[in-house]
Design a protein around this motif. Structure first.
Motif, PDB file in Angstrom:
ATOM      1  N   ALA A  97       0.826  -1.205   0.000  1.00 20.64           N
ATOM      2  CA  ALA A  97       0.000   0.000   0.000  1.00 20.64           C
ATOM      3  C   ALA A  97       0.859   1.253   0.000  1.00 20.64           C
ATOM      4  N   ALA A  98       1.973   1.216   0.732  1.00 23.84           N
ATOM      5  CA  ALA A  98       2.863   2.377   0.781  1.00 23.84           C
ATOM      6  C   ALA A  98       3.488   2.655  -0.582  1.00 23.84           C
ATOM      7  N   ASP A  99       3.594   1.634  -1.423  1.00 25.31           N
ATOM      8  CA  ASP A  99       4.171   1.804  -2.749  1.00 25.31           C
ATOM      9  C   ASP A  99       3.116   2.009  -3.828  1.00 25.31           C
ATOM     10  N   GLY A 100       1.860   2.208  -3.398  1.00 20.86           N
ATOM     11  CA  GLY A 100       0.824   2.578  -4.352  1.00 20.86           C
ATOM     12  C   GLY A 100      -0.039   1.463  -4.892  1.00 20.86           C
ATOM     13  N   TRP A 101       0.113   0.258  -4.372  1.00 22.24           N
ATOM     14  CA  TRP A 101      -0.741  -0.839  -4.827  1.00 22.24           C
ATOM     15  C   TRP A 101      -2.104  -0.735  -4.165  1.00 22.24           C
ATOM     16  N   ASP A 102      -3.166  -1.061  -4.912  1.00 21.61           N
ATOM     17  CA  ASP A 102      -4.511  -1.127  -4.358  1.00 21.61           C
ATOM     18  C   ASP A 102      -4.773  -2.545  -3.874  1.00 21.61           C
ATOM     19  N   SER A 143       7.310  -4.764  -3.825  1.00 25.39           N
ATOM     20  CA  SER A 143       6.638  -4.042  -4.911  1.00 25.39           C
ATOM     21  C   SER A 143       7.363  -4.249  -6.237  1.00 25.39           C
TER      22      SER A 143
END
Length: 487
Positions: A11-16, A100
């Motif tokens: 989540a911190a790397d932008g994954w949903d 990620s």
């Protein structure tokens, strides 16, 4: 807990993150490699994810890749990748920091098989502060945080929250205290793939506990392969005794529970803190495994029936209502009928609240797998059935013996709106009951009485038992719970 850490990193790397694997581009399966049943469940989950990918290839769904992580992936990386072509990638612990990047590569058609971790500290949860660079001194425990954190991300008085994303909204959460194990039990393979014991820094544990409290968590459970060893690699084997009161002081937390305690490492000071600290549950998850001296020595463990009973007497002398659970292995190589009788003697005298019984089986890479004098499978099965039946009788009797006791219960669910079955209006757990492994408290009440909400603590009196589950009724507000009886 490990799944929540990976979710936090992604989540911190932008994954949903999605709730249904069928809605995911990549399905990440967190595997277990310790016992056969867990291994089977892990393989089944990977096969199910593979079915989703196959369906997506036919225009039904969107899953493009399946990735295995966790203990089984670490332990059997290459073998797992070869045996399960459904897995597009098999990632070990050393890949977690770059999860990620790894998933992006796999989605692009690249594969990956784990290698032995270069840095075993990567098995511990991290906070964003460890992903920065320069560090400055931090008050308490001589630790540090980066100097270049973005404004507003780090509290002025301590480390930031961990990279963790809660995957549920219940009032209970686990917190990893350490990873690995320095013990060399002859039946256990954990040290071979998780490495030596490594403690988390106290401030990291406290920071995660504060963050969880802010998310509405009321009870935390400290977990590792051996919590009694916490701090020894940091130069203070008694660090748990000082950490527990600090955790109990965290605003919002109402109960602290410690799991996985080694009987041979129990010390008077730790018993005092576990039985005498407000908000710390007098709960003892003691890994006895057996009580016959010859079997314990073959297991590379210590103790015997009388020493174990003395330990329990000491605990209950300080906290009469303390909860105690343990696991046992029967059919170990060289175990005799006399050894089984000795184990029965211990179980009958121990008054345990919860008992897990497992039949011995060879575990890859363990010393015991090479032992001679193996018991026949039918002998192991007979002993497993015999000790399991005894355990069920004894734990049911222990539950009956608790009728009339006071208990402070954390509510975890409430009855459906269409009415309470058998008068049960809510379900929760008392201090002597750990989540998932032990029994539960069934709260009864009249239809017109207020129903407690999830996450609330209520004072009750135990009124009945059904197996290891207990029934309890709310105590009137004017009736105090005896000091130290249950927390």
């Amino acid at each position: 807990m490990d799944s929540e850490e990976l979710a936090g990193r992604l989540a911190a790397d932008g994954w949903d993150l999605v709730d249904d694997a069928a809605d995911a581009d990549v399905a990440v399966v967190n595997t277990c490699g310790f016992v056969e049943a867990a291994k089977k469940d892990s393989v089944d989950a990977l096969l199910e994810a593979g079915d989703l990918k196959a369906a997506a290839g036919q225009g039904r769904g969107r899953t493009q890749a399946v990735v295995a992580v966790g203990c089984m992936a670490e332990r059997y990386g290459k073998e797992l990748a070869e045996a399960l072509p459904e897995a597009d990638g098999v990632l070990g612990f050393d890949d977690y920091a770059d999860i990620s990047e790894r998933l992006g590569s796999i989605l692009s058609g690249g594969g990956h098989v784990p290698h032995t971790p270069r840095d075993r500290r990567k098995l511990l949860p991290i906070s964003p502060v460890e992903r920065q660079g320069a560090e400055v001194a931090l008050p308490g425990h001589g630790e540090s945080v980066p100097a270049d954190l973005p404004a507003g991300l780090a509290p002025a008085s301590g480390p930031r929250a961990p990279l963790r994303r809660r995957l549920g909204d219940g009032p209970v959460a686990s917190v990893k205290l350490a990873s690995g194990c320095d013990r060399r039990c002859s039946f256990c393979a954990i040290p071979s793939f998780r490495g030596s014991f490594i403690s988390r820094r106290p401030s990291d544990v406290l920071g995660e506990a504060r963050w969880l409290a802010e998310q509405g968590v009321k009870e935390i459970m400290l977990v590792s392969e051996n919590n009694t060893s916490y701090g020894k690699d940091l130069g203070d084997i008694r660090l748990l005794e000082t950490l527990l009161p600090e955790l109990a002081a965290v605003d919002g937390l109402e109960r602290i529970r410690v799991s996985y305690l080694q009987p041979a490492e129990m010390r008077p000071g730790l018993i005092d803190v576990l039985t005498g600290t407000e908000k710390v549950a007098p709960y003892f998850d003691l890994s006895f495994q057996h009580s016959a001296p010859a079997v314990l020595r073959a297991m590379r463990r210590f103790g015997d029936t009388d020493r174990f009973l003395e330990l329990l007497a000491t605990i209950r002398g300080k906290a009469p209502l303390a909860g105690v659970r343990s696991n046992f292995i029967v059919g170990f190589p060289g175990e005799t009928e006399a050894d089984v009788a000795e184990l029965e003697r211990f179980l009958i005298g121990a008054d345990l609240d919860a008992i897990g019984v497992f039949g011995y089986s060879d575990e890859d890479g363990t010393e015991a797998a090479s032992y001679e004098r193996k018991n026949a499978s039918e002998v192991i099965a007979e002993r497993l059935d015999r000790i399991t039946q005894l355990a069920e009788q004894l734990t049911a009797q222990r539950a009956e013996d608790r009728i009339g006791e006071p208990a402070r219960v954390l509510i975890e669910s409430v009855a459906a709106e269409d009415g309470a079955e058998d008068g049960v209006v809510a379900v929760g757990r008392a201090a002597h009951q750990a989540p998932e492994t032990d029994g539960q408290m069934l709260i009864t009440g009249s239809p017109d009485a207020p129903v407690p909400g999830v996450g609330e603590f209520i004072d009750t009196e135990i009124t009945g038992a059904e197996g290891v589950d207990l029934f309890a009724a709310p105590r009137p507000a004017t009736v105090p719970v005896p000091a130290g009886a249950d927390r």
